[in-house]
Scaffold this active site. Structure first.
Site, short mmCIF file in Angstrom:
data_model
loop_
_atom_site.label_atom_id
_atom_site.label_comp_id
_atom_site.label_asym_id
_atom_site.label_seq_id
_atom_site.Cartn_x
_atom_site.Cartn_y
_atom_site.Cartn_z
N GLU A 112 39.28 -0.70 25.81
CA GLU A 112 38.63 -1.85 26.44
C GLU A 112 39.60 -3.03 26.61
OE1 GLU A 112 34.61 -3.05 25.03
OE2 GLU A 112 35.50 -5.04 24.93
N ARG A 117 31.99 -3.79 31.39
CA ARG A 117 33.27 -4.26 30.83
C ARG A 117 34.39 -4.30 31.87
NH1 ARG A 117 29.89 -5.27 28.51
NH2 ARG A 117 29.32 -4.94 26.36
N SER A 154 35.41 -4.10 20.14
CA SER A 154 35.32 -2.65 20.40
C SER A 154 36.61 -2.22 21.09
CB SER A 154 34.13 -2.35 21.31
OG SER A 154 32.95 -2.78 20.69
#
Ligand code: FAD
EC number: 1.3.1.98
Length: 349
Positions: free
Chosen positions: A341, A159, A236
């Site tokens: 994130e 990520r 998320s």
């Protein structure tokens, strides 16, 4: 096209964010390059936005120019898929599947744009975009030059990439390697192979895999649906934490004393340690799906513990308060710090 005082809540999937002082929409790559070069020459504060699905923008909005990337070209050949940065990512995947080329299908249903996929190396169901990228066309904002780079130059990780949290480059186009045989990438995610009745590593027709991925994602509120507030999120909200090996025994002990011995948290080997499941930690720290309840303006999704959602009337401050509460409690209970994130602008978790 330039507009003034545009609510950024209308451009983010969280439906949050105060006004953009100015919004410039660029529908061609040439226009995008020229607008960014001009703003940079004059040192005007600039925020790039595409699908707005990985952004948490503060209630005060953005002072300066928000540049919305609204290009949209997609082309598919037997071995390469090419997309403009502003092309909707799922339309790129759908076009590849419709053309009978394989490789992208596990990334079906991820909201946002093609150009943002390298930014955080998007991934799902065992595939990361970094494994598919052939090359990326960048505008270097320090020199104003454009050039194609290979994925190895992007520092792609879990990520993350050198493009995330950096203003140095703009993705203009991407090219992805695909296969002409119409079969998926080898299935590497247990939940997906089980849903398909397949073995791990097996390859299946791309359309079949896409359908199953979309169904699994819908069940978790991970496909955008204007009628479903469980999808008014940034996906998320926390990355899965990677715990260094020397700290792992202490964390596992804290887990044992909280949930009792014999309950095993999912663990995966990762660069720099062991990756734990953030959703598992959040649930075991005491946050159920839907926390804190149906009347809260911001809550966990009722379908997925890892998605923080706006139930319709939230402010960014509400969402940030919820994120902090969850992060702090998980750290208190398990000694593991969760990191957001999405990219935050004008606010901090
Ligand atoms: C319901 C839901 C499910 C999701 N599921 C997943 C998932 O399974 N896997 C996953 O990895 N992510 C997932 N996400 C997160 C998100 O969809 C991805 O990160 C997506 O790639 C963001 O694209 P975007 O165009 O919306 O980016 P934006 O939110 O518009 O921008 C995100 C960041 O990238 C920058 N940026 C955008 N375009 C460019 C560009 N062309 N060049 C340089 N910088 C740029 C922006 O300035 C910003 O900093 C999900 C989000 C939602 C809402």
């Amino acid at each position: 096209m330039i507009s003034e005082q545009v609510p950024l809540s209308s451009l983010t999937t969280l439906r949050l964010g105060g006004p953009a002082e100015y919004l410039a929409e660029c529908t061609s790559t040439d226009a995008l390059v020229q607008v960014i070069r001009l703003l940079d020459q004059h040192e005007v504060p600039l925020l790039l936005i595409a699908g707005g699905s990985n952004l948490v923008i503060g209630d005060d909005g953005f002072k300066g120019v928000v540049v919305r990337i609204a290009t949209g070209g997609i082309s598919v050949s037997d071995s390469v898929v090419r997309a403009d940065a502003g092309a909707e990512w799922d339309a790129v995947v759908a076009a590849a599947v419709a053309a009978g080329v394989g490789g992208l299908e596990c990334l079906s249903g991820i909201p946002g744009s093609a150009g943002a996929t390298p930014v955080q190396n998007v991934g799902a169901y065992g595939v990361e975009v970094g494994s598919l990228l052939r090359r990326v066309h960048l505008l270097d904002r320090l020199t104003g030059e454009t050039r194609w780079v290979e994925p190895g130059a992007l520092g792609l990780g879990y990520r993350t990439s050198v493009l995330k949290h950096s203003d140095h480059a703009v993705v203009l186009e991407i090219e992805l390697d695909v296969r002409a045989d119409g079969l998926s990438a080898p299935l590497g995610y247990r939940e997906l192979s089980a849903a398909l009745g397949a073995e791990q590593g097996e390859r299946r027709p791309t359309a079949q895999v896409r359908d199953h991925v979309l169904a699994l994602r819908r069940g978790k509120g991970m496909v955008l649906d204007p009628a479903d507030p469980d999808t008014w999120s940034a996906g998320s909200f926390f990355t899965n934490p990677v715990v260094p090996e020397d700290r792992l025994p202490g964390v596992l002990e804290a887990i044992d004393s909280r949930v009792g011995p014999g309950v095993r948290i999912p663990q995966y080997p990762a660069d720099g340690g062991t990756k734990l499941s953030a959703a598992w930690l959040i649930e075991r720290a005491g946050f159920a799906k839907g926390f804190p309840g149906p009347d809260a303006p911001a809550s966990l999704s009722t379908k997925h513990t890892l998605a923080l959602t706006n139930r319709g009337s939230a402010t960014t401050a509400d969402l940030v308060a919820l994120a902090r509460q969850i992060r702090d409690r998980v750290e208190e209970v398990f000694g593991v710090r969760l990191h957001p994130e999405p990219v935050t602008v004008g606010c901090a978790i």
